[in-house]
Design a protein around this motif. Structure first.
Motif, PDB file in Angstrom:
ATOM      1  N   UNK A  32       0.572  -1.284   0.092  1.00 32.20           N
ATOM      2  CA  UNK A  32       0.212  -0.104  -0.059  1.00 32.20           C
ATOM      3  C   UNK A  32       0.800   1.122   0.048  1.00 32.20           C
ATOM      4  N   UNK A  33       2.125   1.248   0.915  1.00 30.12           N
ATOM      5  CA  UNK A  33       2.772   2.579   0.759  1.00 30.12           C
ATOM      6  C   UNK A  33       3.538   2.706  -0.573  1.00 30.12           C
ATOM      7  N   UNK A  34       3.969   1.576  -1.101  1.00 33.57           N
ATOM      8  CA  UNK A  34       4.484   1.652  -2.514  1.00 33.57           C
ATOM      9  C   UNK A  34       3.501   2.175  -3.517  1.00 33.57           C
ATOM     10  N   UNK A  35       2.346   1.760  -3.534  1.00 31.40           N
ATOM     11  CA  UNK A  35       1.288   2.240  -4.273  1.00 31.40           C
ATOM     12  C   UNK A  35       0.862   3.834  -4.212  1.00 31.40           C
ATOM     13  N   UNK A  36       1.065   4.158  -2.972  1.00 30.63           N
ATOM     14  CA  UNK A  36       0.679   5.334  -2.751  1.00 30.63           C
ATOM     15  C   UNK A  36       1.815   6.314  -3.107  1.00 30.63           C
ATOM     16  N   UNK A  37       3.019   6.072  -3.021  1.00 31.15           N
ATOM     17  CA  UNK A  37       4.207   6.678  -3.388  1.00 31.15           C
ATOM     18  C   UNK A  37       4.033   6.566  -5.373  1.00 31.15           C
ATOM     19  N   UNK A  38       3.601   5.489  -5.606  1.00 29.71           N
ATOM     20  CA  UNK A  38       3.728   5.639  -7.275  1.00 29.71           C
ATOM     21  C   UNK A  38       2.277   6.557  -7.881  1.00 29.71           C
ATOM     22  N   UNK A  39       1.478   6.687  -6.912  1.00 28.88           N
ATOM     23  CA  UNK A  39       0.267   7.529  -7.054  1.00 28.88           C
ATOM     24  C   UNK A  39       0.754   9.245  -7.004  1.00 28.88           C
ATOM     25  N   UNK A  40       1.717   9.345  -6.186  1.00 28.60           N
ATOM     26  CA  UNK A  40       2.144  10.598  -6.022  1.00 28.60           C
ATOM     27  C   UNK A  40       3.160  10.774  -7.305  1.00 28.60           C
ATOM     28  N   UNK A  41       3.922   9.856  -7.863  1.00 26.12           N
ATOM     29  CA  UNK A  41       4.746  10.105  -8.975  1.00 26.12           C
ATOM     30  C   UNK A  41       3.998  10.274 -10.151  1.00 26.12           C
ATOM     31  N   UNK A  42       2.868   9.600 -10.379  1.00 24.58           N
ATOM     32  CA  UNK A  42       2.236   9.602 -11.676  1.00 24.58           C
ATOM     33  C   UNK A  42       1.490  11.019 -11.340  1.00 24.58           C
TER      34      UNK A  42
END
Length: 463
Positions: A32-42
């Motif tokens: 979940x944390x890495x998905x959230x970081x991916x969201x911030x990147x996108x």
């Protein structure tokens, strides 16, 4: 009447089940944390284009609004904001497990000027453009801060492996040092200092997920606040849907009544007319009086049966018992029920005069349908009907609660596609058509409790 008793409880609305967040010790390694970081990147990658589009939309509206063609271009840009909103809702759904419903689709009205006004005044498009403007600085800040903290944490933890490759620097003491420098003479080049920096990196690493979570929560709030339908639009859509269902229901019932009249009552009356004509011919020709009397007796019986059918049809349209008020109608219904029915009506229900006809009719048919279900399908031994008037905690409105001691397991079954909504689904449609609410509690084994709230008056156009 359809049977709506197939499974316990009411059907739950579709949607994702919220996932439980990771613990403090597992947060840096959780998906979940890495998905959230991916969201911030996108979001950062989209932010410049989205911001440019929003500025373009506002600028076009202000700059080319002097021409009709320019207004249409501006309107198209505003409408295009819906597409951007859909993209951001998709990101939130896939990466943040936040399922935000889309606004009601744009419907182009008839007429040149109405179309232009609907384009420029599309609230969903403007709210999406506002989202693009507001989230631009947030996207920059969130990505820079989160990536900086993550990089610093990982660099500090692994510092002991790569600091030897740093160039030598001369400190204030005149000695050469190889390592990170903090201040004029503090170099991290001794084991205690390296261990202290690694410890600081571990602290940063475990704080990083919560920093990311804070930024994604801000995006979730903005997404739900600006890209979801407003409460008013949801209410309008619900009312339109319930009105459509009510109209379809009424149309299907009218067709059924027409079919019953044509195939039943009309055919019976035609037979009566033929029997009377045949009897008249017998009498006119001096035929057997007994045979004529038999024909008249058959016609008399058919006439009474036709009258009975007409009364049943009329009762399905408007119960005659309602002419004396809801209380009398429900007591009459209870007296005719095949199982014991206790009716308890609060005097406040009709203390200020009769309810609106639509509300009275819906209340009567609601109780009638529930009592019928309890008698035919629930194997209930008794039913208790409680009707309460307006109360301070509920506001203006009538509360109807029907409780049976049957086997339970009732649920609302969607319409079967015939156009006629009966059973609990029909009750739900009727209740919603006057802005009422419907609640069902029916665990396996019973009891079944249905609670309906109806307004004391109806809006114009309510069915």
């Amino acid at each position: 009447m359809t049977v709506d008793r197939h499974a316990a409880g009411t059907s739950a609305p579709a949607g994702r089940t919220p996932r439980r967040g990771p613990g403090f010790l597992t947060a840096p390694f959780a998906g979940r944390t890495w998905r959230e970081q991916a969201y911030l990147t996108l979001v950062l990658l989209l932010a410049p284009f989205a911001f440019t589009y929003a500025v373009l939309g506002v600028g076009l509206t202000a700059g080319v609004g002097v021409t009709v063609v320019g207004l249409f271009v501006s309107g198209a840009v505003v409408l295009g904001g819906r597409g951007w909103g859909g993209a951001y809702r998709g990101l939130a759904r896939e990466l943040l497990d936040t399922d935000v419903p889309a606004p009601a689709p744009y419907v182009r009205p008839r007429g040149f000027w109405r179309t232009l006004g609907s384009l420029l005044g599309d609230a969903a498009g403007w709210r999406a453009l506002l989202f693009l403007l507001v989230t631009f600085p947030l996207a920059l800040l969130s990505f820079v801060v989160s990536v900086t903290v993550l990089a610093t944490a990982l660099g500090s933890i692994t510092y002991g492996l790569w600091f030897r490759f740093l160039p030598e620097q001369e400190g204030a003491d005149g000695a050469l040092h190889r390592g990170a420098q903090f201040g004029p003479s503090y170099f991290v080049d001794t084991p205690p200092r390296i261990a202290l920096l690694a410890l600081a990196g571990v602290v940063l690493l475990f704080c990083w997920p919560w920093l990311v979570r804070m930024f994604t929560l801000l995006f979730q709030v903005l997404t739900e606040g600006l890209l979801s339908p407003t409460r008013a639009s949801l209410r309008v859509a619900e009312l339109e849907r319930s009105r459509t269902g009510t109209v379809d229901d009424a149309d299907a019932r009218l067709r059924r009544i027409e079919r019953d009249l044509h195939d039943g009552t009309q055919a019976r009356l035609v037979a009566v007319a033929m029997q009377l004509g045949e009897a008249r011919e017998h009498l006119a020709e001096g035929g057997d009086v007994g045979e004529a009397a038999e024909l008249l007796d058959t016609a008399h019986t058919s006439t009474k049966e036709a009258l009975t059918e007409l009364r049943e049809l009329a009762r399905g349209i408007h119960p005659p018992a309602l002419d004396s008020g809801l209380t009398v109608a429900l007591e009459t219904l209870a007296a005719r029920s095949p199982l014991p029915v206790v009716v308890d009506v609060d005097p406040a229900v009709e203390s200020d005069g009769r309810l609106a006809p639509a509300v009275e009719s819906i209340a009567y048919f609601t109780v009638a349908e529930l009592v019928t279900n309890a008698a035919k399908h629930a194997r209930a031994g008794s039913v208790h009907v409680r009707v309460e008037g307006p109360a301070q905690e509920r506001g203006a409105g009538v509360r109807i609660q029907v409780r049976d001691d049957g086997r339970g397991g009732a649920r609302v079954v969607p319409p079967d596609g015939t156009g006629l909504r009966s059973g609990l689904a029909g009750i739900v449609e009727r209740v919603r058509s006057v802005d009422g609410t419907f609640d069902l509690s029916s665990p396996a084994g019973g009891p079944t409790v249905v609670t309906v709230h109806l307004p004391t008056t109806t809006a114009p156009g309510s069915a």
